[in-house]
Design an enzyme around this catalytic site. Sequence first.
Site, mmCIF file in Angstrom:
data_model
loop_
_atom_site.group_PDB
_atom_site.id
_atom_site.type_symbol
_atom_site.label_atom_id
_atom_site.label_comp_id
_atom_site.label_asym_id
_atom_site.label_seq_id
_atom_site.Cartn_x
_atom_site.Cartn_y
_atom_site.Cartn_z
ATOM 1 N N ASP A 27 0.925 -1.443 0.005
ATOM 2 C CA ASP A 27 -0.401 -0.025 -0.158
ATOM 3 C C ASP A 27 1.135 1.255 -0.291
ATOM 4 O O ASP A 27 1.420 1.091 0.798
ATOM 5 C CB ASP A 27 -1.037 0.008 1.301
ATOM 6 N N GLY A 28 0.903 2.278 -1.193
ATOM 7 C CA GLY A 28 1.527 3.443 -0.572
ATOM 8 C C GLY A 28 1.622 3.704 -2.188
ATOM 9 O O GLY A 28 2.379 5.211 -1.959
ATOM 10 N N ASN A 29 1.751 3.332 -2.990
ATOM 11 C CA ASN A 29 2.282 3.780 -4.160
ATOM 12 C C ASN A 29 1.698 5.188 -4.663
ATOM 13 O O ASN A 29 2.427 5.853 -4.920
ATOM 14 C CB ASN A 29 2.118 2.719 -5.771
ATOM 15 N N ARG A 31 -0.159 7.627 -3.172
ATOM 16 C CA ARG A 31 0.233 8.019 -2.226
ATOM 17 C C ARG A 31 1.896 8.977 -1.975
ATOM 18 O O ARG A 31 2.331 10.541 -2.192
ATOM 19 C CB ARG A 31 0.496 8.375 -0.497
ATOM 20 N N HIS A 44 3.613 3.476 -9.528
ATOM 21 C CA HIS A 44 3.239 1.845 -9.090
ATOM 22 C C HIS A 44 4.569 1.340 -9.917
ATOM 23 O O HIS A 44 4.732 0.180 -9.959
ATOM 24 C CB HIS A 44 1.982 1.291 -10.127
ATOM 25 N N TRP A 76 -10.863 -2.454 -9.095
ATOM 26 C CA TRP A 76 -11.761 -2.331 -10.497
ATOM 27 C C TRP A 76 -12.452 -0.681 -10.393
ATOM 28 O O TRP A 76 -13.139 -0.478 -11.411
ATOM 29 C CB TRP A 76 -12.158 -3.274 -10.870
ATOM 30 N N ARG A 78 -10.955 1.905 -9.336
ATOM 31 C CA ARG A 78 -10.229 3.159 -9.788
ATOM 32 C C ARG A 78 -10.582 3.327 -11.364
ATOM 33 O O ARG A 78 -11.328 2.260 -12.335
ATOM 34 C CB ARG A 78 -9.339 2.738 -9.709
ATOM 35 N N LEU A 138 11.746 -20.124 -3.957
ATOM 36 C CA LEU A 138 10.245 -19.656 -3.662
ATOM 37 C C LEU A 138 9.076 -19.416 -4.055
ATOM 38 O O LEU A 138 9.300 -19.095 -5.494
ATOM 39 C CB LEU A 138 10.934 -18.303 -2.935
ATOM 40 N N ARG A 201 -5.442 -1.932 8.775
ATOM 41 C CA ARG A 201 -6.258 -3.071 8.568
ATOM 42 C C ARG A 201 -6.425 -3.832 7.177
ATOM 43 O O ARG A 201 -5.186 -3.658 6.539
ATOM 44 C CB ARG A 201 -7.831 -2.037 7.549
ATOM 45 N N GLU A 214 -0.137 -13.037 12.746
ATOM 46 C CA GLU A 214 0.952 -12.039 13.552
ATOM 47 C C GLU A 214 0.820 -11.139 11.926
ATOM 48 O O GLU A 214 0.784 -10.964 10.895
ATOM 49 C CB GLU A 214 2.316 -12.574 13.389
#
Length: 255
Positions: A27-29, A31, A44, A76, A78, A138, A201, A214
């Site tokens: 989250d935060g691209n 801003r 992005h 979607w 946006r 991975l 959240r 956690e």
Amino acid sequence: MSAPKTYLNAVSAVPGATPVHVAVIMDGNGRWARARNFPVMAGHRAGAEAVRRCVRGAINHGVRYLTLYAFSSENWRRTPQEVGDLTTLLRFYLRHKVAELHREGVRLVVIGDVGRFESSLRDEISRAEKLTARNTRLTMVLALSYGARADITRAARLMAEAAIRGDLDITQANENDLARFLQTHQFPDPDLVVRTSGERRLSNFLLWESAYAELAFLDVLWPDFNEEHFAALMADFERRERRFGGRVEHRTVAP
């Protein structure tokens, strides 16, 4: 570097373990871009580079599964331009960067309602999954057009259909029966769920699977996330005691 600020849900009697599965809400691209007077697309792009650093951190710390919330079912809503920019960027990285993941031994798996994407992007997703299918260093799970409530609803419907066919005794059904119909059934539940940007959240991400995870909430915006942040998260996780509400059973991790 000091540990990132976190708000913890401390709950296992065995501190010091490395998480098998880390899930990240990136989250935060937007801003990050607005703070620099850049177009959102620049945020992005910078966030996509942060993904590379996160993957490197996961590999260096022996994490086996890394799930990234890349495009939610709510995204979607946006603007068409931003949705188009996101899908264009996704197509570019699937086409040009998956070879790098493959060289690093990373297996790519996509979950979510990918049927909403155009066929050319679905083809790129399929190609990337097939190319990396045998890698074991991975497993990187990309959640695309994903929503946890929709996946739980889908699982309940599939379980009901199995009962109608006679493949399941609905009177004896339990949570494990429902879990095997989730798109995440092939992976262990996340040990650690991380969200960047200071928001606190889950935003419809892995709601079922995160019941005993956690949680860590970082103030850093996603494009600024780096391997030092990942190392600090691992150090914080190692200090925690996780009791699972007294539960002792654990989902088996595939070799």
